[in-house]
Design an enzyme around this catalytic site. Structure first.
Site: not given
Length: 634
Positions: A98, A246, A255, A275, A297, A299, A322, A418
């Site tokens: 991002r 991406y 998002k 989130h 993200s 974590c 998510d 990913r």
């Protein structure tokens, strides 16, 4: 346009030489059957972008197979023969995450979007542009941007089709990679159009920004990093993204829609777009509760959502890993749905020891991006060293180094590499994960990577303190954004990159629920699996985190297993079940160091003073003042 021949004559009606204005270059799908407002949107953008062909997506298996062939032919995908219907993509090295610095919310009033920072301070809570100026800039970028390419028209639903939670979008894109990924991450296709009818939808436009003028050759990963920009227009319910392929920048339902525009819709309509993961946890007696949890993200959201508990008789099932859309029902119960249909997970660190459920999920029907591959056709990334014998294979890194070795000094896979895989394949998906009514939430968790200060778990004394914890969250930075390095960053509610409107108003929206009558507010917790001593993690984490969830579960039932402290409500000594863990320094996990907490107070106060000098709700400042007073009394 050579890839169009992969379709049979029955499916395609090639009229590529007719003018775009008539849309006689629709090569798949029935343009005439589109709802009038969708047709108008497609016509407007086709006139601007000038694609060579238009494909109206139906979400069918035949369409998915065609797109796979297109992507393989282009060199974007490589088929992975050792796996069932799996593919490997490698992006341009400049297009891997991002781009927060190039992401904008466009409104007439700047303060509607971002707080006014203190004089001389750079705001960190979003980027704003006036819609007229931004649209003029975008029109220049998008003019002719799809020449030589196919414009795909993707109807998609965020949330189960027909659910009162769900929202519908129409995305236009010239990236077949984006289409294939959107098919996994959302409910995409003809059924969405049938549900939409003449209703409202979010307009999403995306281009890789790499037109193919006559004679110009394509590249495996087209993008335009110098001109990448991601924009949101709340007034017109529109998202426009240019220059990046991406996923975080091109899967506009994720998002951009589900969080940035979603948070605006949530404020307007009285719900929450967050989130957050959603999990169900069942105790040995068969009682079940649901938890929502916010982590930045990388974590541990996916690992927690798919946890394999180590405690006998306990079971964790995944609703989503998510994003959570949550609203209070007519009985005042907070209910949550996962608006997504797939997992867009971080590969490095995922293994059979850390997340066996994720590893089982990604063995088929999965797209991997920017991971490494061995000479035996196996996938590899950091974290799989104990599962792949590197002495017996050559490894090709994500950058194409065909003789990568651990000692090379570079990772085999990008830290933000990913996997994109369907949720339905996960062996621990909750039976209610697609329930249109949502699941009832008993607890909300906030968390992050904090090597010091924050204890393993603490419970808020009330809703207001819980909201303060969300607003004051700090965590180490992640590879999902363009900044690098492990620095402690403020990441309030794990939403800092995703706020759709002024953060001060966002906090107040949360606080307002605490003032409404008739609501059964969930308990709020803060967890920290990452506290260290002598450079090593104290808590074992992963499946052992069920021991913390057990305490939270029992607290939600009213168990008297907690004690008040100056920082919040902590487990009583011995309340966390550590049987079978061996030696463990629980005292250090819950140590309250006054100087560390005074530094925490100073950092949070400084952040609020700099970022929200005019917009911080008084209740949050009162909560911070109360913390300071309690610390002084220690």
């Amino acid at each position: 346009m050579a890839h169009l021949i992969l379709w049979s004559r029955k499916l395609y009606r090639p009229h590529l030489n007719l003018p775009i204005r008539s849309l006689n270059n629709v090569v798949y799908g029935d343009y005439g059957s589109l709802p009038t407002n969708v047709k108008s949107f497609v016509q407007e953008k086709a006139d601007l972008c000038k694609p060579a062909a238009v494909h109206i997506c139906d979400g069918s298996t035949a369409e998915a197979e065609h797109l796979a062939n297109v992507l393989i032919q282009k060199g974007t995908w490589k088929s992975l023969e050792n796996y069932e219907n799996c593919y490997l993509a490698r992006t341009d090295p400049r297009d891997v995450a991002r781009v927060e610095s190039k992401t904008f919310i466009c409104t007439n009033n700047k303060r509607d979007t971002i707080p006014t920072p203190a004089e001389g301070v750079k705001g960190q809570l979003g980027n704003w542009q006036h819609p007229e100026a931004m649209m003029q800039h975008l029109d220049g970028l998008f003019s002719g941007c799809m020449e030589g390419r196919t414009m795909y028209v993707m109807p998609f639903s965020m949330g189960p089709i027909g659910s009162p939670f769900s929202k519908i979008g129409i995305q236009l894109t010239d990236s077949p990679y984006t289409v294939s990924s959107t098919r996994v991450m959302t409910r995409m296709g003809s059924k969405v159009l049938q549900t939409l009818g003449d209703g409202h939808f979010t307009r999403c436009t995306h281009s890789v920004g790499y037109p193919l003028a006559q004679g110009k050759a394509d590249v495996p990963w087209p993008c335009n990093p110098d001109n990448t920009i991601i924009t949101h227009f709340p007034a017109s319910n529109q998202i426009i993204s240019f220059g990046s392929g991406y996923g975080g920048n091109s899967l506009l339902g994720k998002k951009c829609f589900a969080l940035r525009l979603g948070s605006i819709l949530a404020k307007q309509e009285g719900w929450l777009a967050e989130h957050m993961l959603i999990l169900g946890i069942t105790n040995p007696e068969g009682e079940k509760k649901y938890i929502a949890a916010a982590f930045p993200s990388a974590c541990g959201k996916t690992n927690l959502a798919m946890m394999k508990p180590t405690l006998p008789g306990w079971k964790v099932e995944c609703v989503g890993d998510d994003i959570a859309w949550m609203r209070f029902d007519e009985e005042g119960i907070l209910r949550a749905v996962n608006p997504e249909n797939g997992f867009f997970g971080v590969a490095p660190g995922t293994s059979n020891s850390t997340n066996p459920s994720a590893m089982a999920t990604i063995t088929r029907n999965t797209v991997f991006t920017n991971v490494a591959e061995t000479s035996k056709g196996e996938l590899f990334w950091e974290g799989l060293e104990d599962e792949v014998d590197l002495s017996q294979v050559n490894v090709t890194s994500w950058l194409g180094d065909t003789d990568w070795r651990p000692e090379s000094g570079k990772p085999s896979s990008h830290p933000n590499s990913r996997f994109c895989t369907p949720s339905r394949q996960c062996p621990v998906m909750d039976a209610a994960w697609e329930d249109p009514k949502g699941v009832p939430i008993s607890a909300i968790l906030f968390g992050g990577r904090r090597p010091t200060t924050i204890p393993l778990v603490m419970e808020a004394k009330n809703w207001r303190q819980g909201v303060y914890w969300g607003a004051a969250m700090r965590s180490e930075a992640t590879a999902a954004a363009e900044h690098g390095g492990k620095v402690i960053m403020h990441d309030p509610f794990a939403m800092r990159p995703f706020f759709g409107y002024n953060f001060g108003d966002y906090i107040q929206h949360w606080l307002d629920f605490g003032n409404k009558e008739g609501l059964s507010l969930p308990k709020v917790y803060f967890v920290n699996w990452f506290r260290k001593q002598d450079g090593k993690f104290i808590w074992p984490g992963f499946g052992e985190n069920c021991r913390v969830l057990e305490w939270i579960f029992n607290r939600a039932k009213g168990a008297d297993t907690a004690v008040e402290t100056p920082i919040g409500v902590l487990p009583k000594p011995g309340a966390i079940n550590t049987e079978g863990l061996g030696p463990l320094d629980m005292k250090s996990l819950f140590d309250i160091n006054k100087s560390d907490w005074e530094a925490e107070y100073d950092a949070v106060q400084k952040y609020f003073n700099e970022q929200l000098p005019q917009d911080l709700p008084p209740a949050i400042q009162q909560e911070l003042n109360s913390l300071r007073s309690r610390l002084s009394d220690m």
